[in-house]
Design a protein around this motif. Structure first.
Motif, short mmCIF file in Angstrom:
data_model
loop_
_atom_site.label_atom_id
_atom_site.label_comp_id
_atom_site.label_asym_id
_atom_site.label_seq_id
_atom_site.Cartn_x
_atom_site.Cartn_y
_atom_site.Cartn_z
N PRO A 184 0.81 -1.34 -0.13
CA PRO A 184 0.15 -0.02 0.08
C PRO A 184 0.96 1.11 0.03
O PRO A 184 0.56 2.25 -0.63
CB PRO A 184 -0.64 0.00 1.29
CG PRO A 184 -0.80 -1.52 1.62
CD PRO A 184 0.40 -2.21 1.12
N THR A 193 -6.53 5.40 -4.57
CA THR A 193 -7.70 4.53 -4.33
C THR A 193 -7.15 2.90 -4.36
O THR A 193 -7.53 2.19 -3.55
CB THR A 193 -8.58 4.53 -5.54
OG1 THR A 193 -9.09 5.90 -5.53
CG2 THR A 193 -9.97 3.65 -5.41
N LEU A 194 -6.27 2.71 -5.20
CA LEU A 194 -5.49 1.14 -5.29
C LEU A 194 -4.91 1.12 -3.93
O LEU A 194 -5.01 -0.09 -3.47
CB LEU A 194 -4.74 1.03 -6.35
CG LEU A 194 -5.54 1.06 -7.71
CD1 LEU A 194 -4.42 0.98 -8.90
CD2 LEU A 194 -6.16 -0.17 -7.94
N GLN A 235 -5.44 2.40 -1.03
CA GLN A 235 -6.42 2.22 0.01
C GLN A 235 -7.23 0.92 -0.09
O GLN A 235 -7.25 0.24 1.20
CB GLN A 235 -7.69 3.24 -0.08
CG GLN A 235 -8.78 3.22 0.93
CD GLN A 235 -9.60 4.24 0.91
OE1 GLN A 235 -10.39 4.02 -0.32
NE2 GLN A 235 -9.84 5.24 1.68
N GLU A 236 -7.38 0.35 -1.19
CA GLU A 236 -7.94 -1.01 -1.33
C GLU A 236 -6.96 -1.87 -0.99
O GLU A 236 -7.02 -2.88 -0.17
CB GLU A 236 -7.99 -1.25 -2.71
CG GLU A 236 -9.50 -0.38 -3.31
CD GLU A 236 -9.72 -0.61 -4.77
OE1 GLU A 236 -8.87 -1.22 -5.37
OE2 GLU A 236 -10.82 0.00 -5.37
N VAL A 260 -6.79 -2.22 2.93
CA VAL A 260 -7.75 -2.80 3.32
C VAL A 260 -7.44 -4.26 3.09
O VAL A 260 -7.76 -5.18 4.10
CB VAL A 260 -9.04 -2.70 2.98
CG1 VAL A 260 -10.17 -3.42 3.16
CG2 VAL A 260 -9.41 -1.27 3.12
N ARG A 261 -7.22 -4.91 1.86
CA ARG A 261 -6.82 -6.22 1.77
C ARG A 261 -5.88 -6.88 2.59
O ARG A 261 -5.85 -7.91 3.08
CB ARG A 261 -6.58 -6.27 0.23
CG ARG A 261 -6.37 -7.69 -0.37
CD ARG A 261 -6.37 -7.86 -1.92
NE ARG A 261 -5.27 -7.00 -2.21
CZ ARG A 261 -5.30 -6.01 -2.92
NH1 ARG A 261 -6.48 -5.37 -2.99
NH2 ARG A 261 -4.28 -5.22 -3.24
N TYR A 303 -3.90 3.58 6.35
CA TYR A 303 -5.37 3.67 5.76
C TYR A 303 -5.82 5.00 6.09
O TYR A 303 -6.08 5.65 5.25
CB TYR A 303 -5.95 2.88 6.52
CG TYR A 303 -7.72 2.83 5.89
CD1 TYR A 303 -8.05 2.07 4.62
CD2 TYR A 303 -8.63 3.77 6.53
CE1 TYR A 303 -9.19 2.15 3.98
CE2 TYR A 303 -9.60 3.68 5.89
CZ TYR A 303 -9.98 3.26 4.73
OH TYR A 303 -11.47 3.23 4.36
N SER A 350 -6.51 7.78 2.78
CA SER A 350 -7.77 8.25 2.74
C SER A 350 -7.80 9.86 2.91
O SER A 350 -8.45 10.48 2.31
CB SER A 350 -8.54 7.80 4.22
OG SER A 350 -8.97 6.30 4.25
#
Length: 345
Positions: free
Chosen positions: A290, A314-315, A317-318, A321-322, A329, A333
């Motif tokens: 990330p 955006t990637l 952030q995903e 989370v993953r 995070y 954000s």
């Protein structure tokens, strides 16, 4: 400009500056703290080209150039033993013979000559019994192939086909000798002596450095002795963006060129001084964490590619989370919110 520090002095805040009638992108960087390396295991390797009397396996230091070749191994060992910060762990020796038939004799020569070298080195030092380990390869066809591949030999393609064939070693060598005698003679005189070699590798440990003043001294004298974590701690002792700060992360990535963490931090350092080309090079080797994806977004934002930056954020952030990397995070954000402000202004 104001920095917000997180754990381990990581700068994690992302902000937007208003300049006149537009918003300028003012990034904050996420620095990765390297894992503690304990123990610090390193290795050095080399090759010694020791000559033997035909069909003999005993080491003769005064024969031809053996004094110099044996000295390579001895000098490597002595240079490590003389350093009080280093502890030797093990020595590995692998002997090779050239592809001159018969294969059975080459097997004997490679095995016994390797053991002879082991015994020679063992007599010079008081190593533990299992300190030196060995292996051998009867015929160095890999080295022969590499030589032919880089040569301008006639019938180069055909010779490579023979080398790559499934023939057993003795028939393979006979085919080379019978079909291409002049080229074989050249290989025998020029290449084969270099295929009779002993490769060695020494593993050793370097002690840990905790005191920043000592780390600073080691950095000036022997930076390769520092772990990535020790280099990071040194960098964190300087003002972010200072010449000393940037130098540490540049040196870190030179010492550890394949480390994703080193490349990410070096990319941040390069972007911080406006060197976008250098940062792009480092980012290509920074992995897909990330933090690395986020840094690519920062790179795009600094190049005024705001929509592309938003895609990366955006990637990132995903990915956070993953991978449950919630420590970054919030920072990602906030970067997304700030980029939305820029895009929609």
């Amino acid at each position: 400009c104001t920095y917000l520090y997180g754990c381990c002095n990581d700068i994690i805040e992302e902000s937007v500056m208003t300049l006149g009638k537009y918003h300028a992108y003012d990034p904050r960087f996420i620095w990765l703290t390297p894992r503690q390396e304990n123990p610090k295991i390193r290795e050095i390797e080399g090759s010694a080209y020791i000559d033997f009397v035909v069909s003999q396996t005993d080491i003769r230091p005064d024969y031809r150039n053996n004094r110099l070749e044996l000295g390579k191994i001895i000098a490597s060992i002595d240079s490590l033993k003389s350093d009080g910060d280093i502890t030797l762990d093990s020595l590995f020796i692998k002997g090779f013979a050239s592809p001159e038939s018969p294969y059975s004799n080459n097997t004997r020569l490679a095995r016994e000559r390797t053991e002879a070298l082991k015994d020679y080195v063992s007599q010079l030092y008081s190593f533990e019994k299992d300190f030196i380990s060995t292996d051998y390869e009867p015929e160095d066809w890999t080295g022969l192939r590499r030589f032919v591949e880089n040569s301008n030999l006639d019938h180069k393609k055909e010779i490579l086909e023979i080398i790559d064939s499934s023939l057993e070693p003795d028939p393979k060598e006979w085919r080379l000798k019978s079909r291409y005698p002049s080229e074989y003679r050249f290989l025998l005189d020029v290449c084969y002596p270099a295929l009779r070699h002993s490769d060695y590798r020494i593993w050793y440990r370097i002690r840990q450095y905790d005191d920043i003043d000592e780390i600073r001294k080691i950095f000036r004298e022997h930076p390769s002795k520092l772990s990535l974590r020790e280099l990071y701690n040194l960098g964190a002792s300087y003002e972010p963006g200072s010449e000393e700060f940037n130098e540490v992360f540049e040196v870190a990535v030179m010492i550890y060129p394949h480390s994703e963490t080193a490349n990410l931090n070096a990319a941040n350092s390069a972007m911080n001084v406006g060197d976008m080309k250098k940062a792009e090079r480092y980012l290509s080797k920074a992995g897909n964490s990330p933090e690395a994806i986020y840094a690519r977004g920062v790179h795009a934002g600094l190049n005024k590619q705001f929509n592309k930056a938003m895609e990366f954020f955006t990637l990132a952030q995903e990915a956070a989370v993953r991978t449950e990397d919630f420590s970054v995070y919030e920072a990602i954000s906030e970067a997304i919110d700030n980029m939305k402000t820029i895009i929609n202004y």
